[in-house]
Design a protein around this motif. Sequence first.
Motif, PDB file in Angstrom:
ATOM      1  N   ALA A   1       3.345   1.257  -2.173  1.00 22.08           N
ATOM      2  CA  ALA A   1       2.946   1.453  -0.778  1.00 22.08           C
ATOM      3  C   ALA A   1       2.636   0.120  -0.107  1.00 22.08           C
ATOM      4  CB  ALA A   1       1.737   2.382  -0.710  1.00 22.08           C
TER       5      ALA A   1
ATOM      6  N   LEU B   1      -4.310   1.626   0.775  1.00 20.34           N
ATOM      7  CA  LEU B   1      -3.112   1.618  -0.063  1.00 20.34           C
ATOM      8  C   LEU B   1      -3.538   1.305  -1.493  1.00 20.34           C
ATOM      9  CD1 LEU B   1      -0.816  -0.490   2.298  1.00 20.34           C
ATOM     10  CD2 LEU B   1      -1.130   2.001   2.264  1.00 20.34           C
TER      11      LEU B   1
ATOM     12  N   LYS C   1       7.593  -5.259   3.650  1.00 16.58           N
ATOM     13  CA  LYS C   1       8.846  -4.900   4.316  1.00 16.58           C
ATOM     14  C   LYS C   1       8.662  -4.660   5.812  1.00 16.58           C
ATOM     15  CE  LYS C   1      10.786  -2.871   0.105  1.00 16.58           C
ATOM     16  NZ  LYS C   1      11.294  -1.617  -0.537  1.00 16.58           N
ATOM     17  N   ARG C   2       7.474  -4.251   6.230  1.00 12.64           N
ATOM     18  CA  ARG C   2       7.225  -4.012   7.651  1.00 12.64           C
ATOM     19  C   ARG C   2       6.140  -4.963   8.171  1.00 12.64           C
ATOM     20  NH1 ARG C   2       7.121   2.696   7.726  1.00 12.64           N
ATOM     21  NH2 ARG C   2       8.804   2.972   6.186  1.00 12.64           N
TER      22      ARG C   2
ATOM     23  N   ASP D   1       3.414   4.151  13.243  1.00 20.71           N
ATOM     24  CA  ASP D   1       4.455   4.029  12.222  1.00 20.71           C
ATOM     25  C   ASP D   1       4.537   5.333  11.428  1.00 20.71           C
ATOM     26  OD1 ASP D   1       6.479   2.723  10.821  1.00 20.71           O
ATOM     27  OD2 ASP D   1       5.099   1.971   9.292  1.00 20.71           O
ATOM     28  N   GLU D   2       5.694   5.563  10.813  1.00 18.38           N
ATOM     29  CA  GLU D   2       5.901   6.741   9.978  1.00 18.38           C
ATOM     30  C   GLU D   2       6.175   6.297   8.557  1.00 18.38           C
ATOM     31  OE1 GLU D   2       9.126  10.356   9.337  1.00 18.38           O
ATOM     32  OE2 GLU D   2       9.050   9.305  11.268  1.00 18.38           O
ATOM     33  N   TYR D   3       5.542   6.946   7.603  1.00 15.84           N
ATOM     34  CA  TYR D   3       5.742   6.602   6.193  1.00 15.84           C
ATOM     35  C   TYR D   3       5.591   7.865   5.356  1.00 15.84           C
ATOM     36  CZ  TYR D   3       5.224   4.137   1.707  1.00 15.84           C
ATOM     37  OH  TYR D   3       5.386   3.686   0.401  1.00 15.84           O
ATOM     38  N   ARG D   4       6.605   8.163   4.578  1.00 15.41           N
ATOM     39  CA  ARG D   4       6.624   9.326   3.688  1.00 15.41           C
ATOM     40  C   ARG D   4       6.362  10.649   4.434  1.00 15.41           C
ATOM     41  NH1 ARG D   4       2.984   7.236  -1.471  1.00 15.41           N
ATOM     42  NH2 ARG D   4       4.197   5.356  -1.975  1.00 15.41           N
TER      43      ARG D   4
ATOM     44  N   ASP E   1       5.937  -1.688   0.530  1.00 20.59           N
ATOM     45  CA  ASP E   1       6.718  -0.981   1.545  1.00 20.59           C
ATOM     46  C   ASP E   1       6.214  -1.288   2.955  1.00 20.59           C
ATOM     47  OD1 ASP E   1       8.392   0.176  -0.269  1.00 20.59           O
ATOM     48  OD2 ASP E   1       7.429   2.143  -0.242  1.00 20.59           O
ATOM     49  N   LEU E   2       4.901  -1.339   3.117  1.00 23.03           N
ATOM     50  CA  LEU E   2       4.321  -1.498   4.449  1.00 23.03           C
ATOM     51  C   LEU E   2       3.980  -2.950   4.771  1.00 23.03           C
ATOM     52  CD1 LEU E   2       2.027   1.661   4.591  1.00 23.03           C
ATOM     53  CD2 LEU E   2       4.396   1.406   5.321  1.00 23.03           C
TER      54      LEU E   2
ATOM     55  N   VAL F   1      -1.744   6.743  -0.845  1.00 17.11           N
ATOM     56  CA  VAL F   1      -1.955   6.389   0.560  1.00 17.11           C
ATOM     57  C   VAL F   1      -3.064   7.306   1.083  1.00 17.11           C
ATOM     58  CG1 VAL F   1      -0.923   6.184   2.844  1.00 17.11           C
ATOM     59  CG2 VAL F   1       0.433   5.662   0.810  1.00 17.11           C
TER      60      VAL F   1
ATOM     61  N   TYR G   1       2.449  -4.931  10.510  1.00 14.04           N
ATOM     62  CA  TYR G   1       1.277  -4.731   9.648  1.00 14.04           C
ATOM     63  C   TYR G   1       0.539  -6.041   9.357  1.00 14.04           C
ATOM     64  CZ  TYR G   1       2.310   0.155   8.495  1.00 14.04           C
ATOM     65  OH  TYR G   1       2.505   1.519   8.541  1.00 14.04           O
TER      66      TYR G   1
END
Length: 514
Positions: free
Chosen positions: A84, A79, A91-92, A380-383, A87-88, A66, A96
């Motif tokens: 990744a 990405l 799933k989101r 957004d928050e990721y990892r 996930d983004l 990322v 996105y």
Amino acid sequence: MENILAAGVIILLSLLLYQWLKRSWFRPLPLPPGPNGIPLIGNVFDIPKTMPWKAFRDLASVYGDVLFLRVPTQNIVVLNSTQAAFDLLEKRSDIYSSRISKIMIALIIPKQWNFALMEYTPEWRVYRRNFHQFFHQRTVHNYHPIQLNQCRGFLRRTLGDSSQLSQHIRLIFSGIILKIIYDIDITDMHDEYIQIAEEAIAALSIVQVPGKFWVEFLPIMRYIPRWVPGAYFKRKAEQYQSIVAKMKDQPFDAVKRNMALGKSGSSVAATMIENIHADAKDTAAQREQEEIARSVTGLAYGAAADTTTGAAQTFFIAMSLFPHVQRKAQEELDRVVGPNRLPDFDDYDNLVYIQAVALESMRWIPVTPIGVPHALTRDDEYRGFVIPKGTMIIANAWAMLRNPEDYPDPECFNPDRFIKDGRLNPEVRDPTTIAFGFGRRICPGRWLSSDSLFMTIASVLHTLNIHPILEPDGKKYDPFSHRVDGINLTIEKVPCTVTPRSEAAAALIRQCAA
């Protein structure tokens, strides 16, 4: 005049400084890792203008999958792994799935009609739904006769003149989509409609390359006069605008004229026009629905032919460089189809190796190696990192499809990687889940594209042998040395020759011309 210019420069620098400080200091969590930028201009010089997919993959080897970059007025996250991306973007997908509003696109298309580039809005959903009704998985079988006809037309043209191989390949998919969309029959690449699409798609591909035009980083530049040296982008936009408008309007208007004269056959455009007249309650509603129809058909006309052509070019290049794959595919065709007929879609389930060749063609050189960037609609928050609202999200399909953990020895063209016990192996990641994009912005024409590519591969290998053309120094051809720069990875000329596999194969081709 000098005072005005000086004031403008001061205001611009102040805005850039404010944006830089805001991004640097006022974040509750750290940003994803990436190369250190230069104050005010950020990572402008880290963003390559050619083959960005390779440069982004190299940066990922240093900073992680990322990758964060920033330029004036724009954050960018690249990405570089399927984990990744899924996930983004999958799933989101609710946050996105938008697009970045690009200055060059707005200049070329004053009312953004290309729904592939639209922001994620109710309007976009209307356009997408209109497209989907003609190209979903349960509908595309209706187009099999057209696909068969164009594939066999390719065989006839190539048997007659194999020196124009690159043009013949492009004509397969241009012919398929023009017939489906507008009931237009074309016979060569000099056709007016082909020229329009070629020029328009090249223009749209160029303007979407990240970092290609500085106006995307400094939007205030859009207000400078076109004669100013830095306004090169304005002159290019004017040139591209009329080309892109022709792609949307000219064939659609031809269908309307033919319908008025009672000469129009079955096509997507004709069906949409008939539905408009049946459903729209007044003239204003008709105009609105017609604009949607023009947009839907124009996008299909331009994009479908270009992307599938790229995958077919990859197939031809691979067969010339990996002759053992070609021989193995031909052995399957000889066993399943036999010498007395050409393959058709009824053979699909029994041509497992041909299916695998198509999958490997999508993986080995992806046509859209960085796709069309997504846009994030809220923080957004990721990892443990924050990705700010408005960030441009680039899915580097090249890095994912060349990942040795998913695809060992990724530089090698190896269809066997997808096969186990005589069937496609579900444990190996399907490259079309990457190559066609992600989430709610996945390519809606993927089913038509996959069918067209499969039938092209089967038809060609059943009747023709593909041979390599070496570089002038005698070395194997490097396809990337003859690429056309843009967001799509397009090869300028396919470095192959073809010959009939046998006189019996040539006779089969001649028979299908009758």
